[in-house]
Write an enzyme that holds these catalytic residues in place. Structure first.
Site, PDB file in Angstrom:
ATOM      1  N   SER A  79       0.839  -1.183   0.000  1.00  0.00           N
ATOM      2  CA  SER A  79       0.000   0.000   0.000  1.00  0.00           C
ATOM      3  C   SER A  79       0.884   1.247   0.000  1.00  0.00           C
ATOM      4  O   SER A  79       1.721   1.407  -0.883  1.00  0.00           O
ATOM      5  CB  SER A  79      -0.947  -0.043   1.194  1.00  0.00           C
ATOM      6  OG  SER A  79      -1.962   0.917   1.062  1.00  0.00           O
ATOM      7  N   ASP A 101      -5.308  -4.362  -2.858  1.00  0.00           N
ATOM      8  CA  ASP A 101      -4.321  -3.988  -1.848  1.00  0.00           C
ATOM      9  C   ASP A 101      -3.808  -5.235  -1.142  1.00  0.00           C
ATOM     10  O   ASP A 101      -4.589  -6.028  -0.622  1.00  0.00           O
ATOM     11  CB  ASP A 101      -4.972  -3.040  -0.836  1.00  0.00           C
ATOM     12  CG  ASP A 101      -3.929  -2.345   0.026  1.00  0.00           C
ATOM     13  OD1 ASP A 101      -2.917  -2.990   0.341  1.00  0.00           O
ATOM     14  OD2 ASP A 101      -4.138  -1.180   0.379  1.00  0.00           O
TER      15      ASP A 101
END
Length: 1465
Positions: free
Chosen positions: A987, A1107
């Site tokens: 991320s 993610d």
């Protein structure tokens, strides 16, 4: 990123204005405006298409009518021309013009006109249009499978050699290398034995005097227990042999050996080749060098397997050596030593020599006839009982324990007589004996007393020894050592000058384990010595303070023969147990005696064999020695597992074959590893195929041997359980981190620890020598390292060392250098020479060195390297000059052209590497460079840590705007002196980590991160990116643009530091690890938080990526994978991988802190920084059911206590992060990871406007955190090579001081090893006295790696001579100084002979000349000044002559600096 806050805000109505008013108005206006435009464009398109079709149809009709008219005209005129024909003269003219017309058409095609030109132009235009999309796609890395030879073993084929000769050649190879004439002589003594099923090959009480080789059939070897039962020891199959190395020494020593507990029986009809051991005796009489090498090989194998492998893996220490108390006869009279009793000690070498009487005459004179006829004195015989029957008599002994345990050992001379008479002997007895001796001739004696602190003095001996004439003691020691070495009385004068005496106080260490400098043969005259080994079972806190007692050495016994024969370091620590007197002969003196009497090696070897326990003999019968060339299989998958293997040298690879036929690497094994033990203990078939990556040597331990040891020593079971438990836990950790499709094949961290590295240049332009020096400089900070070149080896072992006849000497020497260094660098030649081929055979990994700014084409030499070492792992190293500020680019082209490369490294080089100087100038430059401390943050240090398995990894977790704390932590890490070798992120951590790997400058990284955060605060751009929320709220176009502008079209392969990001693949429902490809795309995928952005579609396979924090929140073109790592589900759409089409989402859903992935990629020490949000675990217990109206009432009523119950978005978020939370707990509890969480919980996920504030919080916290770690002493594992103090001088041993001891070369006076051709005088790494190795203490203690390397005196191969003109000029300038500083050679002439003296003179002249030409480099060369020569000569007078010492040790810093100042003056 965290979706929880945005979902809560949206549910509470804080975003109603955005989504209801602005969004609806914008969408309605856009739809109204674009509706009419699309309708108009559609109508115009239809009209254009109709017009185009009409005109195309009309043109086709006109063309058809015109063709029809032409055909009709030709048919009408054909009737008039039918009767005409050519005249002969016109016929030739017509055909000539026709041919010229055709040639003109052919030649016209070379130009851009002629027939078919328009058609080809149209095709090129169409092809350009069709490939337009493909050209816009980034360059992809070819997923080429490794060659079949990389994963497949070589099929054995030996049709050229007869089977019987082949089996015999393989069997006798355990004794070393035999030349062809010697091998043919041994073949003449062979006999064929035919056995039927059930026939005995040999039985108990049969002579053990032969080597048996099974040509066909199968033989079973049994062992008989004390209760009469038998146990199968091993099964000997076709091509294997039955022999005992210990019995071989017994036979050669003239001691008959018989089978006592071992029998062999044929299982089926068999044919066995019998080779009598007496055949070797005949060969050895004519070839004494062969005998010496055979004994040396046997002793080396015993030490490496029996005293190392069985000790480390089975926990056997004292069980390997007999600790019985021998009967001693100590005579106080001067008289002849009873030779019969001395010989009786050798009648039963295999069993415990009970009842052996060994006289020790302390008063005997060595003068012929002197003292031999003196009056009868008192003869005292000390008889001790045998040891207790306990089989596990072990003792823990600390180094600081001055009081020996009461175990029956002799405590001083006074105790020796007290045991017999009850009190101390009368001193008058010795006084009378001293008077009867008379005046004796003066003899040379060296009598010193060593104190525990290492000082030497000459106080009187303790107790009654003060009245003994030292000359008589000296003569007694000479006589005893003469008989121990098997010399006749006429040979006493040979050893007499070399025998030295020493008085020892209790707890004085003679030699420590691993010491190769102080090896001697010690003979105990009085007192007791204790032999210890380091305790492998002790904890780390106790391991440095405790040793395991192995056995005692009593008066009349000898110790030190094993290290003397092997030429290696001592395997034991020897200390005095009480006040003792010992006689000893140094290693150099023993080798001088061997030159005159070579057969003393048999007596030394026999002394070692007599000390071994019966267990060792049983192991010797069961062991098999296997020599494998590269590609040969040890065992194959699905075969029966009846043995395990110990890797003595080389490297093995384990490969598993799946049901579909696909092969995959499971792991690799290096020196000292145990292979195949799990299948053998569990009695299952082999699960993998193990093959040799390079030439390897293994010891095969059959299952029957393990069973026999377990029955006799149950403690072995505990050791095996501990060993298997550690291996099982390691395999489980490896599986948990490498189960994803994106995981690398090499998931075993041990794979990245190499002991031999070959350096190969791609072209001649590569500065390979400076590169090797720089890498060597960085490796010296980690531990002992050695650099070898072809010239170095030739000067050390002779100019003909690469010939086939010297194969044994070369391989043994190289193996010993590998044992004494943590890593050995093999610098290859620029051509395919014999040395280059040897480097390929010896290397665990090959570094292919090239220039990053040059052409990536593969050269012919490089292809030959791949052909010679197909199974060896190869890694690409690209060099970039520091002055040009160039960044890596086009790395994919390098990798695609070399599919055999498994990893690449980018190395930024300082200016001095690319300076074109002469070889001497380069060596002179690095003589000063190597004195400095290496830069631990350089790329060379990063490469050094990778090769030695000490890489430091940095893992950055996801957390949205809180990721700004990563920038502050990076600054704190840099100030703490912690290098970063590998980076992984998820991320926002993927974004920050990619910035650091690309720039490596904290200022630039901070600036770019701040600019990206400012873009994320511009909400009007985000509003334009809103879309209909079917997959996500935003289309992701603006978000992609921000990441792409930050990184550009950069690939992960072009980053300076190895990098990976982790995403959640929703197509395959797992996490994916991205180590190559588009950077921005995979960073974007790792940030695709669910619900906000659509998943990114992986261009490789089309999988959807989210993610990566959903599965692991701490882990092409660069921006793509960064974008994929930031694909927040629901906010940004999943990113589609351009390789396979998989959809990628934010990696935080699977692993928000992927420290386990970093560990599997090879990082030994990891720093994991977590900035993710923490869920509230203090929830309200609402009972068995829950009403939403009740929650609404609680929320709106201000007079009631609030309740904490997760809402629907919160529950979905917690479900998504279940895997991440479990992975995070494992990371926190691991011992390889330092988990750090800055105090950033008060900042929200989308608070990008607070970048500077969050960064400062991370910096302050990181600075205090690492300062506290340094105070607590926990920072050493991350910056253990970092030294802030000024460099200090440390004495290092040279290669010539600790070199391979070739006993055959010493004894038989083969050509000197330091002789070189005149053509090599000015070649690379030249010196007049052979090669002096790189600076390294050859102590392999693990504690060495924790000590920062200080600047010190270095000696290496840089002492090349200048050209003749330069030498003449310098000699003319400094003739006077050269004359004054020339050292005398008379002492060396008497010690080593005229030839060696002349050679040493040349060496000292070269060293002196070196001191004159370079004042700064003099500290790095082993020179000899006048003060050093005087000090060395004084040491030789005190300690005896050292015959084989080629160079002298460096003195301490004060002596060296003072000597250099005198030279300058």
């Amino acid at each position: 990123m965290d979706v929880l806050e945005m979902l809560r805000a949206s549910a509470s109505g804080s975003y109603n204005t955005i989504f209801s008013e602005a969004w609806c108005q914008y969408v309605s206006k856009q739809i109204t405006a674009t509706m009419y435009m699309y309708c108009a464009l559609g109508m115009m398109g239809v009209l254009f298409l109709a017009w185009f079709m009409y005109f195309k149809r009309m043109a086709r009709l006109r063309l058809r009518d015109e063709i029809a008219r032409s055909i009709s005209a030709v048919t009408n005129s054909s009737g008039d021309l039918r009767g005409l024909r050519f005249r002969k003269r016109d016929k030739m003219l017509f055909y000539g013009r026709r041919m010229l017309r055709k040639m003109k058409n052919v030649s016209g095609q070379m130009y851009s006109s002629g027939k078919g030109y328009k058609r080809r132009a149209v095709m090129r235009f169409a092809r350009r249009i069709l490939q337009l999309r493909r050209d816009n796609m980034p360059l992809e890395m070819r997923t080429v499978e490794p060659p079949a030879e990389y994963l497949e073993e070589t099929i054995e084929g030996s049709d050229r050699v007869p089977p019987d000769a082949l089996y015999m050649l393989q069997s006798i190879r355990i004794f070393g290398h035999f030349e062809k004439p010697v091998f043919l002589r041994l073949c003449k003594h062979t006999q064929l034995l035919e056995l039927m099923a059930g026939d005995y090959l040999f039985k108990i009480t049969d002579p053990d005097d032969s080597v048996y080789i099974v040509q066909s059939g199968m033989i079973n070897v049994y062992i008989s227990n004390a209760d009469g039962s038998t146990l199968s020891l091993k099964t000997v199959r076709k091509g294997e042999s039955v022999t005992s190395l210990l019995s071989f020494i017994d036979v050669l020593s003239g001691n008959p050996s018989y089978y006592k507990t071992v029998t062999a029986k044929a299982i089926e009809k068999s044919v066995v080749i019998r080779l009598p051991m007496q055949a070797f005796e005949e060969v050895f009489q004519d070839n004494p060098d062969v005998m010496i090498r055979v004994i040396q090989v046997i002793m080396i194998r015993l030490q490496r397997v029996l005293f190392t492998a069985l000790r480390n893996y089975l926990g056997l220490n004292a069980e390997l050596v007999q600790n019985h108390m021998r009967y001693k006869s100590v005579s106080t009279m001067s008289g002849p030593i009873n030779s019969q009793t001395s010989q009786s000690s050798r009648q039963t070498p295999n069993g415990p020599p009970m009842g052996i009487s060994h006289p020790l005459n302390l008063m005997q004179s060595t003068a012929s006839g002197t003292g031999s006829g003196s009056g009868s004195g008192v003869s005292v015989t000390v008889t001790r009982p045998p040891p207790s029957p306990s089989r596990h008599s072990r003792e823990e002994h600390t180094l600081s324990d001055p009081n020996p345990n009461p175990d029956g050992s002799v405590h001083g001379t006074s105790n020796l007589f007290t045991e017999v008479h009850g009190d101390a002997p009368n001193a008058d007895l010795f006084h009378q004996q001293q008077q009867s001796v008379g005046n004796l001739s003066t003899r040379r004696s060296s009598i010193t007393q060593m104190t525990p602190d290492g000082s030497h003095s000459c106080p009187p001996a303790p107790g009654v020894t003060t009245s003994i004439d030292m000359r008589l003691v000296q003569s007694s020691a000479v006589e005893s050592l003469r008989k121990e070495l098997g010399l006749s009385e006429e040979d006493a004068h040979i050893i007499e000058p070399f025998v030295e005496l020493r008085e020892l106080e209790p707890n004085v260490t003679l030699i420590t384990e691993g010491n190769a400098d102080d090896v001697c043969v010690w003979f105990v005259m009085t007192g007791t010595l204790a032999v210890y080994q380091s305790n492998q079972d002790a904890t780390r806190a106790k391991q440095d303070k405790s040793d395991m007692l192995i056995h005692f050495v009593h008066p009349g016994e000898i110790v030190g023969g094993l290290a003397m024969l092997t030429g290696e370091a001592s395997a034991y620590t020897i200390r005095s147990r009480s006040n003792s007197r010992i006689a000893f002969i140094r290693r150099a003196a023993i080798y001088q005696i061997m030159r005159q009497r070579p057969r003393i090696v048999l007596d030394l070897g026999n002394g070692v064999v007599r000390r071994l326990s019966p267990l060792v003999r049983q192991c010797d019968y069961a062991l098999d020695w296997i020599f494998l060339e590269s590609g040969r299989a040890v065992y194959r998958q699905d075969e029966s597992s009846d043995s395990t293997y110990i890797v003595l040298s080389g490297r093995m690879r384990s490969v598993i074959t799946h049901p579909g036929g696909k092969k995959e690497i499971v792991g690799e094994y290096g020196k000292g590893d145990l292979v195949g033990i799990v299948e053998m203990i569990t009695e299952t078939s082999r699960t993998t195929t193990v093959m040799a990556v390079r030439d390897s040597e293994l010891a095969k331990l059959p299952e029957g041997l393990f069973n026999a040891i377990k029955l006799r020593y149950p403690i072995v079971v505990t050791k095996l359980i501990s060993f298997l438990s550690h291996r099982f836990l390691g395999s489980m950790q490896t599986r948990s981190g490498s189960g994803a499709p994106g995981a690398p094949v090499e998931a075993n961290p041990v794979t990245h620890k190499y002991s031999t590295v070959a350096l190969v240049p791609i072209t001649d332009e590569v500065p390979l020598t400076p590169f090797t020096y720089e890498l060597y400089h960085s490796l010296c900070a980690i531990g002992p390292v050695l650099r070898l070149t072809s010239d170095v080896v030739r000067k050390q072992l002779g100019p003909n060392i690469f010939e086939a006849a010297n194969e044994y000497r070369l391989t043994s020497w190289l193996a010993q250098q590998e044992d004494r260094n943590i890593i050995t660098l093999y610098q290859c030649d620029s051509s395919l020479s014999a040395w280059t081929q040897r480097c390929m055979r010896q290397a665990d990994v090959i570094l292919i060195v090239g220039l990053g700014d040059r052409s990536h084409l593969v050269g012919k030499f490089e292809r030959e390297i791949d052909r010679l070492a197909m199974r060896t792992q190869k890694e690409l190293v690209l060099l970039y000059p520091e002055a040009t500020n160039a960044k890596p680019a086009n790395t994919l082209s390098w990798l695609n052209a070399r599919p055999w490369v498994t990893k690449h490294h980018h190395v930024l080089c300082v200016k001095r590497i690319f300076t074109r100087k002469s070889q001497y100038r380069i060596n002179d430059l690095y003589s000063r460079v190597l004195l400095s401390e290496p830069n631990m943050h350089s790329d060379f240090s990063r490469l050094a840590r990778w090769l030695t398995g000490n890489s430091i990894g940095l893992v950055l977790g996801g957390g949205g705007a809180r990721g700004a704390a990563h920038i502050g932590m990076l600054k704190a890490i840099q100030e703490a002196g912690i290098p970063v070798d590998m980076v992984g992120g998820v991320s926002i951590g993927a974004l920050m980590g990619a910035l650091w790997c690309s720039e490596r400058n904290i200022t630039t990284v901070t600036q770019k991160a701040r600019e990206w955060s400012k873009k994320m605060t511009k909400w009007f751009l985000q509003l334009l990116d809103l879309t209909y929320p079917i997959t996500s709220m935003f289309s992701g176009r603006e978000f992609n643009k921000t990441i792409h502008d930050t990184f550009g079209d950069v690939s992960i392969e072009d980053l300076w530091i190895p990098y990976f990001t982790l995403t959640t693949d929703i197509t395959a429902s797992c996490h994916r690890i991205h180590t190559n490809g588009s950077l921005w795309r995979y960073v974007r995928s790792s940030m695709s938080l669910s619900g906000y952005m659509p998943p990114l579609c992986d261009p490789k396979d089309g999988h959807l990526l989210l993610d990566g924090g959903y599965v692991n929140n701490l882990p092409g073109h660069l921006w793509r994978y960064c974008r994929a790592s930031m694909s927040i589900a629901g906010v940004f759409p999943p990113f589609c991988d351009y390789r396979d089409g998989h959809l990628l989402l934010d990696g935080c859903y699977t692993n928000n802190v992927p420290a386990d992935v970093m560990h599997n990629l090879g990082a030994a020490h990891i720093i994991a920084i977590d900035v993710g949000s923490q869920d509230d675990t203090d929830l309200t217990n609402y009972g068995d059911d829950l009403s939403g109206w009740w929650l609404l009432y609680k929320k709106w009523n201000p007079f009631t206590s609030p309740v904490k119950v997760p809402d629907l978005p919160d529950i979905q978020s917690r479900l998504a992060y279940v895997s991440c939370v479990r992975q995070l707990e494992e990371v926190k509890n691991s011992d390889y990871c330092e988990y750090i969480r800055p105090p950033i919980d008060k900042y929200k996920t989308l608070a990008f406007g607070s970048f500077d504030e969050i960064r400062d919080v991370g910096y302050v916290f990181g600075k205090n955190y690492f300062e506290n770690m340094a105070k607590a002493g926990r920072l050493g594992r991350f910056n253990q090579w970092f030294n802030k103090e000024p460099p200090k001088r440390v004495n290092h041993a040279s290669l010539n001081e600790y070199t391979f001891i070739d006993l055959a070369q010493i004894v038989c006076r083969l050509p000197e090893t330091y002789a070189v051709n005149t053509a090599d005088l000015f070649s690379e790494d030249e010196d007049c006295d052979g090669y002096i190795s790189e600076p390294t203490t050859l102590n392999t203690d693990r504690r060495r790696i924790q000590v920062p390397r200080a600047g010190n005196s270095l000696s290496f191969s840089e002492t090349e001579m200048d050209s003749d003109v330069e030498l003449d000029l310098k000699l003319e300038r400094k003739t006077d100084k050269s004359t004054q500083s020339s050292p005398p050679t008379s002492s060396r002439t008497s010690m080593r002979g005229k030839e060696e003296a002349r050679h040493m003179d040349n060496w000292h002249w070269g060293a002196k000349h070196k001191n004159e030409t370079g004042s700064g480099a003099t500290e790095g060369i082993h020179t000899s000044t006048e003060q050093e020569q005087e000090h060395q000569q004084q040491q030789q007078q005190d300690q005896g002559v050292r015959a084989e010492q080629l160079v002298y040790k460096d003195e301490d810093k004060e002596n060296r600096s003072s000597a250099n100042n005198e030279t300058k003056n």
